[in-house]
Design a protein around this motif. Structure first.
Motif, PDB file in Angstrom:
ATOM      1  N   GLN A  58       0.794  -1.214   0.000  1.00 59.89           N
ATOM      2  CA  GLN A  58       0.000   0.000   0.000  1.00 59.89           C
ATOM      3  C   GLN A  58       0.836   1.277   0.000  1.00 59.89           C
ATOM      4  N   SER A  59       1.969   1.244   0.675  1.00 59.61           N
ATOM      5  CA  SER A  59       2.753   2.473   0.784  1.00 59.61           C
ATOM      6  C   SER A  59       3.779   2.572  -0.338  1.00 59.61           C
ATOM      7  N   ASP A  60       4.048   3.795  -0.755  1.00 57.67           N
ATOM      8  CA  ASP A  60       5.065   4.033  -1.778  1.00 57.67           C
ATOM      9  C   ASP A  60       6.425   3.540  -1.294  1.00 57.67           C
ATOM     10  N   THR A  61       6.724   3.779  -0.023  1.00 57.42           N
ATOM     11  CA  THR A  61       8.015   3.359   0.540  1.00 57.42           C
ATOM     12  C   THR A  61       8.182   1.851   0.452  1.00 57.42           C
ATOM     13  N   ASP A  62       7.168   1.093   0.848  1.00 53.54           N
ATOM     14  CA  ASP A  62       7.249  -0.363   0.786  1.00 53.54           C
ATOM     15  C   ASP A  62       7.394  -0.845  -0.651  1.00 53.54           C
ATOM     16  N   LEU A  63       6.681  -0.201  -1.564  1.00 49.07           N
ATOM     17  CA  LEU A  63       6.748  -0.585  -2.969  1.00 49.07           C
ATOM     18  C   LEU A  63       8.142  -0.330  -3.538  1.00 49.07           C
ATOM     19  N   ILE A  64       8.709   0.820  -3.251  1.00 48.33           N
ATOM     20  CA  ILE A  64      10.057   1.140  -3.732  1.00 48.33           C
ATOM     21  C   ILE A  64      11.078   0.194  -3.108  1.00 48.33           C
ATOM     22  N   GLU A  65      10.935  -0.069  -1.820  1.00 47.34           N
ATOM     23  CA  GLU A  65      11.852  -0.967  -1.125  1.00 47.34           C
ATOM     24  C   GLU A  65      11.813  -2.364  -1.758  1.00 47.34           C
ATOM     25  N   PHE A  66      10.618  -2.879  -2.020  1.00 49.14           N
ATOM     26  CA  PHE A  66      10.487  -4.186  -2.654  1.00 49.14           C
ATOM     27  C   PHE A  66      11.104  -4.178  -4.048  1.00 49.14           C
ATOM     28  N   ALA A  67      10.794  -3.164  -4.829  1.00 46.83           N
ATOM     29  CA  ALA A  67      11.305  -3.102  -6.202  1.00 46.83           C
ATOM     30  C   ALA A  67      12.830  -3.064  -6.220  1.00 46.83           C
ATOM     31  N   LEU A  68      13.422  -2.256  -5.364  1.00 47.33           N
ATOM     32  CA  LEU A  68      14.882  -2.170  -5.304  1.00 47.33           C
ATOM     33  C   LEU A  68      15.492  -3.473  -4.792  1.00 47.33           C
ATOM     34  N   ALA A  69      14.885  -4.066  -3.789  1.00 49.85           N
ATOM     35  CA  ALA A  69      15.386  -5.335  -3.254  1.00 49.85           C
ATOM     36  C   ALA A  69      15.300  -6.422  -4.315  1.00 49.85           C
TER      37      ALA A  69
END
Length: 96
Positions: A58-69
């Motif tokens: 749901q959060s932009d931060t979590d989405l970016i973190e997942f994508a980068l990871a």
């Protein structure tokens, strides 16, 4: 329709497991820890919406973190597998 709904639920469950696994590996390898870096950029809102729907995040931060990871821990399996083509001795008995 029930079959379609069940398939969608399986896909959702599989994606959640994938997200969880990627984040877990990233944490275990020290890629995710203290959050002090910032990243900014402009992206299509449709892209963000679809990525959130697909990942369940749901959060932009979590989405970016997942994508980068996801990029950081990529093992390049397909490329490595392709490099092995023709390296197995053709006379090897594989029992089938």
């Amino acid at each position: 329709m029930a079959t379609t709904r069940k398939a969608a639920q399986r896909t959702e469950h599989t994606m959640k497991k994938r997200v969880d696994a990627v984040v877990k590996v990233a944490r275990q390898t020290g890629l995710i820890g203290e959050k002090s870096a910032r990243i900014a950029g402009r992206v299509s809102p449709i892209l963000v919406e679809e990525a959130k729907k697909r990942t369940g995040l749901q959060s932009d931060t979590d989405l970016i973190e997942f994508a980068l990871a996801n990029v950081a821990i990529e093992d390049n399996f397909a490329e490595e597998f392709k490099k092995l083509e023709g390296t197995v001795d053709p006379t090897l008995d594989l029992e089938f």
